[in-house]
Design a protein around this motif. Sequence first.
Motif, short mmCIF file in Angstrom:
data_model
loop_
_atom_site.label_atom_id
_atom_site.label_comp_id
_atom_site.label_asym_id
_atom_site.label_seq_id
_atom_site.Cartn_x
_atom_site.Cartn_y
_atom_site.Cartn_z
N MET A 1 7.28 -11.08 8.50
CA MET A 1 6.97 -9.73 8.03
C MET A 1 7.94 -9.35 6.91
N GLY A 2 7.37 -8.92 5.79
CA GLY A 2 8.20 -8.62 4.63
C GLY A 2 8.70 -7.19 4.61
N GLU A 3 9.51 -6.91 3.60
CA GLU A 3 10.16 -5.61 3.50
C GLU A 3 9.19 -4.49 3.15
N ASN A 4 7.97 -4.85 2.64
CA ASN A 4 7.02 -3.81 2.25
C ASN A 4 6.08 -3.39 3.37
N VAL A 5 6.05 -4.13 4.48
CA VAL A 5 5.17 -3.77 5.58
C VAL A 5 5.57 -2.40 6.13
N ARG A 7 5.18 0.30 4.32
CA ARG A 7 5.30 1.15 3.13
C ARG A 7 3.95 1.79 2.80
N GLU A 8 3.95 3.06 2.42
CA GLU A 8 2.72 3.73 2.03
C GLU A 8 2.60 3.76 0.51
N ILE A 9 1.41 3.42 0.04
CA ILE A 9 1.16 3.32 -1.39
C ILE A 9 -0.09 4.13 -1.74
N GLU A 10 -0.19 4.54 -3.00
CA GLU A 10 -1.40 5.21 -3.50
C GLU A 10 -2.05 4.30 -4.52
N LEU A 11 -3.37 4.14 -4.40
CA LEU A 11 -4.10 3.32 -5.38
C LEU A 11 -5.58 3.66 -5.32
N VAL A 42 -6.85 6.37 -2.50
CA VAL A 42 -6.41 6.51 -1.11
C VAL A 42 -4.91 6.32 -1.01
N ARG A 43 -4.37 6.80 0.09
CA ARG A 43 -3.02 6.43 0.49
C ARG A 43 -3.18 5.41 1.60
N ALA A 44 -2.52 4.27 1.43
CA ALA A 44 -2.69 3.16 2.37
C ALA A 44 -1.33 2.65 2.82
N ARG A 45 -1.29 2.11 4.02
CA ARG A 45 -0.07 1.57 4.59
C ARG A 45 -0.14 0.04 4.54
N VAL A 46 0.86 -0.58 3.93
CA VAL A 46 0.88 -2.04 3.79
C VAL A 46 1.04 -2.67 5.18
N SER A 47 0.12 -3.62 5.48
CA SER A 47 0.17 -4.29 6.78
C SER A 47 0.55 -5.76 6.67
N ASP A 48 0.47 -6.32 5.45
CA ASP A 48 0.78 -7.75 5.29
C ASP A 48 1.19 -7.98 3.83
N ASP A 49 2.40 -8.47 3.64
CA ASP A 49 2.88 -8.74 2.27
C ASP A 49 3.39 -10.17 2.14
N ARG A 50 2.89 -11.07 3.03
CA ARG A 50 3.41 -12.44 3.04
C ARG A 50 3.01 -13.24 1.80
N LYS A 52 2.44 -13.71 -2.23
CA LYS A 52 2.91 -13.11 -3.48
C LYS A 52 1.77 -12.54 -4.30
N SER A 53 0.57 -13.16 -4.17
CA SER A 53 -0.54 -12.78 -5.03
C SER A 53 -1.29 -11.55 -4.54
N PHE A 54 -1.19 -11.23 -3.25
CA PHE A 54 -1.91 -10.04 -2.76
C PHE A 54 -1.23 -9.50 -1.52
N TRP A 55 -1.50 -8.23 -1.27
CA TRP A 55 -1.10 -7.57 -0.03
C TRP A 55 -2.35 -7.11 0.71
N ARG A 56 -2.18 -6.79 1.99
CA ARG A 56 -3.21 -6.11 2.76
C ARG A 56 -2.68 -4.74 3.16
N ALA A 57 -3.59 -3.77 3.20
CA ALA A 57 -3.17 -2.41 3.56
C ALA A 57 -4.33 -1.70 4.26
N ASP A 58 -3.99 -0.66 5.00
CA ASP A 58 -4.98 0.13 5.73
C ASP A 58 -4.94 1.57 5.22
N THR A 59 -6.10 2.13 4.95
CA THR A 59 -6.18 3.52 4.51
C THR A 59 -5.68 4.45 5.61
N VAL A 60 -4.81 5.37 5.23
CA VAL A 60 -4.35 6.39 6.18
C VAL A 60 -4.77 7.79 5.73
#
Length: 415
Positions: A1-5, A7-11, A42-50, A52-60
Amino acid sequence: MGENVGREIELTVDRIAHGGIAVGRLDGRVVFVSDAIPGETVRARVSDDRKKSFWRADTVAVLEASEHRREHVWAAASLDRDPRGRVGGAEFGHIALAHQRELKRQVLAEALQRQAGLGPDDLPNPLAVDALPGDTAANGLGWRTRIRLHVDPQGRLGPMASRSHTVIPVTDAPLATPAVQAAIPFAERFTGLGTLDVLAPTVGEPRLVIGEQKPSVIREVVGEREFQLDDTGFWQVHRAAPVALTAAVQEAIDPTVFDPRADNLDLYGGVGLLAAAVADRFGPATRITSVESDERATDHASENLAEWVGASAETGRVDRWLRTLDSGASEADRARLRAATVVLDPPRSGAGGEVMQLLGRLAPAQLVYVACDPVALARDVALAAEHGYRLVGIRGLDLFPHTHHVEAVATLVRT
């Protein structure tokens, strides 16, 4: 699990990907976002940052909503729940039903363009994903005649969370038919069991299949026909799917190419639903062999196809069965195979390279391919093209409302 898991992001998300996940970008990085609709911010919470090319996130939270957003049809999957506590199995439940079908159409078209190299002019115009009868009026609810629920450590029933093995206890299952819903023992506890299947066949009462219970025979009615099968065996889940697929396969076969005396095949044939569709369409003299790896399903298929003298069912893995057929075929056999129509309804992974290569060697006149995965279908369309087959028709069917899944029936003709 990386340091960004966490983290909430807007995109802003701009398209839907295979698998039903929306796609956006953050600082140039691809982010796959659940519970979002193309066009939304949306504002989404990062769930997987393993990766380098992509992350996964869930809308909150939805900051700018799509006009197609609706209140989720299943409260247990709604945005007001923590993403880890949302049930899986209804990942499009927050999207207007008609727009769900449009997104599925886009995924199907994109797969055929990317994987099979087909241009817009090579696809049917319009390429559509059609609703099944009754679904629009019911808002896509009440269609599942079968549902598998899992048991949590306290013995409570529920589906698993999306991309997780965590069981989420529930007290309703709105995608299930009323008969199935009424039969689910939500209030009971099943400690020590892994799964509970609930099904409502068209003949007889709903039933429960607990864990690895020994199979018993049930009957399903399709139009004027009755099919026998195991209650633990495969059958289409949507209440209207057997009738819809029967008609779609019958319509997909080019009658000017079909030869009832040829060595026609029904591969991955199950209990004979699609072999019966072919024989019903072209008459009692039709020759067709159904091939299925499950011996009990083959036994049922033999009974279900008994009225057609030229119909038979054989047990075997499709790749091995075709390999044996290819190695032992006489010139007369090959002539009957070259005149044949082959219907294939493979599992989600598709037919794959060896099966498509063997079919290319046997060179049947046409292939009718029933697919539940657009990418696997597109890959196999490309493999078929290497052997001289051209896609001449394709139709999408929305057999799984409020999920990302889509069925397609494609016709490929040898040129």
